[in-house]
Write a protein that holds these residues in place. Structure first.
Motif, PDB file in Angstrom:
ATOM      1  N   LEU A 211       0.814  -1.221   0.000  1.00 27.28           N
ATOM      2  CA  LEU A 211       0.000   0.000   0.000  1.00 27.28           C
ATOM      3  C   LEU A 211       0.848   1.272   0.000  1.00 27.28           C
ATOM      4  CD1 LEU A 211      -2.796   1.265   0.029  1.00 27.28           C
ATOM      5  CD2 LEU A 211      -2.860   0.980   2.511  1.00 27.28           C
ATOM      6  N   ASP A 212       2.011   1.224   0.679  1.00 31.03           N
ATOM      7  CA  ASP A 212       2.789   2.476   0.738  1.00 31.03           C
ATOM      8  C   ASP A 212       3.442   2.813  -0.608  1.00 31.03           C
ATOM      9  OD1 ASP A 212       4.769   0.609   0.707  1.00 31.03           O
ATOM     10  OD2 ASP A 212       5.539   1.049   2.727  1.00 31.03           O
ATOM     11  N   ARG A 213       3.330   1.926  -1.576  1.00 38.60           N
ATOM     12  CA  ARG A 213       3.834   2.245  -2.917  1.00 38.60           C
ATOM     13  C   ARG A 213       2.684   2.448  -3.913  1.00 38.60           C
ATOM     14  NH1 ARG A 213       7.828  -2.468  -4.068  1.00 38.60           N
ATOM     15  NH2 ARG A 213       7.959  -1.480  -6.126  1.00 38.60           N
ATOM     16  N   VAL A 214       1.523   2.814  -3.387  1.00 39.53           N
ATOM     17  CA  VAL A 214       0.319   2.948  -4.235  1.00 39.53           C
ATOM     18  C   VAL A 214       0.538   3.938  -5.377  1.00 39.53           C
ATOM     19  CG1 VAL A 214      -0.704   4.666  -2.666  1.00 39.53           C
ATOM     20  CG2 VAL A 214      -2.186   3.368  -4.214  1.00 39.53           C
ATOM     21  N   ASN A 215       1.303   4.983  -5.128  1.00 43.70           N
ATOM     22  CA  ASN A 215       1.502   5.971  -6.202  1.00 43.70           C
ATOM     23  C   ASN A 215       2.297   5.403  -7.372  1.00 43.70           C
ATOM     24  OD1 ASN A 215      -0.037   7.957  -5.029  1.00 43.70           O
ATOM     25  ND2 ASN A 215       1.690   8.719  -3.780  1.00 43.70           N
ATOM     26  N   GLU A 216       3.186   4.467  -7.056  1.00 44.74           N
ATOM     27  CA  GLU A 216       3.889   3.755  -8.127  1.00 44.74           C
ATOM     28  C   GLU A 216       2.889   2.999  -9.013  1.00 44.74           C
ATOM     29  OE1 GLU A 216       7.334   0.818  -7.501  1.00 44.74           O
ATOM     30  OE2 GLU A 216       7.513   2.274  -5.846  1.00 44.74           O
ATOM     31  N   GLY A 217       1.881   2.464  -8.357  1.00 47.26           N
ATOM     32  CA  GLY A 217       0.829   1.759  -9.098  1.00 47.26           C
ATOM     33  C   GLY A 217       0.147   2.686 -10.098  1.00 47.26           C
ATOM     34  N   PHE A 218      -0.117   3.911  -9.658  1.00 55.10           N
ATOM     35  CA  PHE A 218      -0.741   4.866 -10.592  1.00 55.10           C
ATOM     36  C   PHE A 218       0.204   5.184 -11.743  1.00 55.10           C
ATOM     37  CE2 PHE A 218      -3.661   5.682  -7.048  1.00 55.10           C
ATOM     38  CZ  PHE A 218      -4.866   5.704  -7.724  1.00 55.10           C
ATOM     39  N   GLU A 219       1.516   5.303 -11.420  1.00 52.77           N
ATOM     40  CA  GLU A 219       2.477   5.578 -12.505  1.00 52.77           C
ATOM     41  C   GLU A 219       2.516   4.434 -13.515  1.00 52.77           C
ATOM     42  OE1 GLU A 219       6.176   6.457 -10.485  1.00 52.77           O
ATOM     43  OE2 GLU A 219       5.132   8.055  -9.378  1.00 52.77           O
ATOM     44  N   LEU A 220       2.543   3.209 -13.022  1.00 51.85           N
ATOM     45  CA  LEU A 220       2.531   2.046 -13.919  1.00 51.85           C
ATOM     46  C   LEU A 220       1.289   2.077 -14.812  1.00 51.85           C
ATOM     47  CD1 LEU A 220       3.622  -0.678 -11.326  1.00 51.85           C
ATOM     48  CD2 LEU A 220       4.905  -0.070 -13.407  1.00 51.85           C
ATOM     49  N   MET A 221       0.180   2.439 -14.210  1.00 51.05           N
ATOM     50  CA  MET A 221      -1.081   2.505 -14.943  1.00 51.05           C
ATOM     51  C   MET A 221      -1.002   3.552 -16.042  1.00 51.05           C
ATOM     52  SD  MET A 221      -4.800   2.900 -13.180  1.00 51.05           S
ATOM     53  CE  MET A 221      -4.689   4.624 -12.723  1.00 51.05           C
ATOM     54  N   HIS A 222      -0.504   4.734 -15.707  1.00 47.61           N
ATOM     55  CA  HIS A 222      -0.414   5.800 -16.709  1.00 47.61           C
ATOM     56  C   HIS A 222       0.542   5.421 -17.839  1.00 47.61           C
ATOM     57  CE1 HIS A 222      -3.035   8.622 -14.818  1.00 47.61           C
ATOM     58  NE2 HIS A 222      -2.342   8.658 -13.690  1.00 47.61           N
ATOM     59  N   ARG A 223       1.597   4.674 -17.504  1.00 47.21           N
ATOM     60  CA  ARG A 223       2.547   4.233 -18.538  1.00 47.21           C
ATOM     61  C   ARG A 223       2.022   3.037 -19.322  1.00 47.21           C
ATOM     62  NH1 ARG A 223       6.865   4.524 -14.719  1.00 47.21           N
ATOM     63  NH2 ARG A 223       7.084   2.273 -14.726  1.00 47.21           N
ATOM     64  N   GLN A 224       0.832   2.545 -18.957  1.00 46.18           N
ATOM     65  CA  GLN A 224       0.278   1.313 -19.533  1.00 46.18           C
ATOM     66  C   GLN A 224       1.269   0.169 -19.386  1.00 46.18           C
ATOM     67  OE1 GLN A 224      -1.396   2.030 -23.489  1.00 46.18           O
ATOM     68  NE2 GLN A 224      -3.196   2.791 -22.415  1.00 46.18           N
ATOM     69  N   ASP A 225       1.917   0.122 -18.249  1.00 47.01           N
ATOM     70  CA  ASP A 225       2.874  -0.955 -17.973  1.00 47.01           C
ATOM     71  C   ASP A 225       2.103  -2.113 -17.336  1.00 47.01           C
ATOM     72  OD1 ASP A 225       4.687  -2.692 -16.715  1.00 47.01           O
ATOM     73  OD2 ASP A 225       6.182  -1.110 -16.528  1.00 47.01           O
ATOM     74  N   GLY A 226       1.933  -3.176 -18.121  1.00 45.04           N
ATOM     75  CA  GLY A 226       1.215  -4.341 -17.609  1.00 45.04           C
ATOM     76  C   GLY A 226      -0.285  -4.189 -17.726  1.00 45.04           C
ATOM     77  N   ILE A 227      -0.972  -5.243 -17.312  1.00 46.70           N
ATOM     78  CA  ILE A 227      -2.435  -5.251 -17.418  1.00 46.70           C
ATOM     79  C   ILE A 227      -3.045  -4.713 -16.123  1.00 46.70           C
ATOM     80  CG2 ILE A 227      -4.463  -6.727 -17.776  1.00 46.70           C
ATOM     81  CD1 ILE A 227      -2.696  -6.392 -20.257  1.00 46.70           C
ATOM     82  N   ARG A 228      -2.648  -5.255 -15.002  1.00 52.67           N
ATOM     83  CA  ARG A 228      -3.159  -4.795 -13.725  1.00 52.67           C
ATOM     84  C   ARG A 228      -2.062  -4.826 -12.659  1.00 52.67           C
ATOM     85  NH1 ARG A 228      -6.460  -2.728 -15.964  1.00 52.67           N
ATOM     86  NH2 ARG A 228      -8.726  -2.810 -15.806  1.00 52.67           N
ATOM     87  N   SER A 229      -2.033  -3.787 -11.840  1.00 50.49           N
ATOM     88  CA  SER A 229      -1.194  -3.807 -10.650  1.00 50.49           C
ATOM     89  C   SER A 229      -2.113  -3.988  -9.451  1.00 50.49           C
ATOM     90  CB  SER A 229      -0.432  -2.487 -10.506  1.00 50.49           C
ATOM     91  OG  SER A 229       0.438  -2.303 -11.605  1.00 50.49           O
ATOM     92  N   VAL A 230      -1.755  -4.896  -8.594  1.00 54.35           N
ATOM     93  CA  VAL A 230      -2.586  -5.150  -7.417  1.00 54.35           C
ATOM     94  C   VAL A 230      -1.851  -4.620  -6.186  1.00 54.35           C
ATOM     95  CG1 VAL A 230      -3.565  -6.937  -5.927  1.00 54.35           C
ATOM     96  CG2 VAL A 230      -3.806  -7.107  -8.412  1.00 54.35           C
TER      97      VAL A 230
END
Lengths: 273, 273
Positions: free
Chosen positions: B250-269
């Protein structure tokens, strides 16, 4: 022989795809003074004798007067079929029909036969709206830019269960989409748009559950279903005579075209002995 | 907790209509340091504790690992539902899926589970197309302006029985309509377009028998049908793990948003103890 303003437009649409005007084998069997003529819609009904593909024929009850039966060849069946077969109206449903020419009036009748709870007909002509009431419209509105708002107001903000577009105007088609009910509304296009025109849909209307569909000839299977529609006329379910505004002999056929272009009446029927 | 790129877009669409972000009674129950916070999609899943409307809950099998079950909360179920419930693919049908992100891949899986005969997945990413093949796509094409022509070529000039649009791009939506089969093709929109964008449809595509429809959440009834979809995962029918590209605390949640914006992968959990 049945003069119908929408036939010309539909012909354009079908011709684009099928190179109509010729029989399925690519030939024409008609001529005048030696010059080949093409078959209008594969039939060419103004000829005294014609060769047709067998699949273009439907056998209707011999009891049906031809003056009335001819209306089932396109416009009337198109409207009926849209509401009965293509987007079958459910009992109790709220229906909006945009345009009350032959096709729209057919949809009004179809919706009534299906047991619609409420049928709102919209047109610019008070005369046509009166005819729509005669055929089962429960509400008649003079058309305008506010149709969508009025439909939403009258349906608790949700829209109509079924909408039918019978003008061919793409801005009216858009109204049909936006007046259809969130969740399950069906917007059925039966008018034919001009070449190159497009219907603009805000995708949110789809995402929130509306269906957009359409039909030529109302989705009616001519050979099987036209005879059944004619039977409903014979049973007294469809007042076909009220759609015949003018009767003209064949030698006044051009007058029929003029009446059609002036939008005088619903249908002019050409008779010959 | 499930980071999904499409959730944001869908939220915008739903918020427009329902003023989401509040509970159904119009209140918010979340706050941070005294300042009120709104409920994202009525849930706000990044909170340690939350008040939710009862109708927002679905009881899934206790055997389902939460890491996988969370994917059924939106994108995966959206694609599955579109092909299984909203526009149910028929056995043997030809299906085209435009876009192979989570939603499109869900539609590929749904089409396979329904017994489609041919599943053509289209995307710009070779990596995603490989994943599509893993999930049942029989053909994978790199997307482009010629998709409609290719579909027509491969289907004898008629088009595909079912098309699913999972990119949210209105020009791709138009391809979905035009690649659907004359006579009975269904074009189902599951991507969410930008605000103010419109899908342009040449009405002839409707008149000649295509259906255009759409769904949010794939038309899935969350409470009844999400548990059933999770059961199909537990039965081995859906390889959910292959969609999880990253796992983050959870403390790296913002990284998850970055991955999403970069379209890196299908889903980050996002996991937390």
């Amino acid at each position: 022989v049945n003069c119908r303003s929408d036939r010309t437009n539909i012909c354009v649409a079908i011709r684009e795809q099928q190179n109509a005007g010729y029989l399925p084998d690519g030939t024409t069997r008609l001529s005048r003074e030696g010059a080949p003529l093409r078959h209008f819609m594969g039939c060419s009904t103004f000829a005294e004798a014609t060769v047709m593909p067998e699949i273009a024929l439907a056998k209707v009850s011999a009891e049906a007067p031809l003056e009335a039966a001819c209306l089932f060849a396109c416009g009337l069946s198109t409207g009926l079929g849209a509401a009965m077969f293509r987007a079958p109206v459910e009992p109790g449903a709220t229906v909006v029909v945009l345009g009350a020419g032959m096709v729209g009036l057919g949809a009004v009748v179809g919706a009534r036969l299906q047991g619609a709870g409420r049928i709102i007909a919209v047109d610019l002509s008070e005369e046509r709206l009166e005819l729509a009431r005669h055929h089962g419209a429960t509400d008649t509105w003079s058309g305008g830019a506010d149709v969508v708002e009025r439909v939403l107001e009258e349906t608790g903000g949700f829209g109509a269960d079924f909408t039918f577009e019978a003008t061919g105007d793409v801005s009216v088609m858009r109204q049909a989409v936006e007046a259809a009910r969130m969740g399950w509304g069906q917007a059925c296009m039966i008018g034919v748009a001009g070449r190159g025109e497009t219907l603009e849909i805000v995708p949110r209307y789809l995402i929130t559950g509306r269906h957009v569909l359409g039909a030529s000839f109302g989705g009616v299977r001519g050979r099987e279903q036209v005879p059944k529609l004619v039977d409903r006329y014979l049973a007294g379910d469809i007042d076909v005579d009220s759609f015949i505004s003018h009767r003209l002999p064949l030698d006044r056929v051009n007058e029929g075209f003029e009446l059609m272009h002036r939008q005088d009446g619903i249908r002019s029927v050409i008779t010959f002995p």
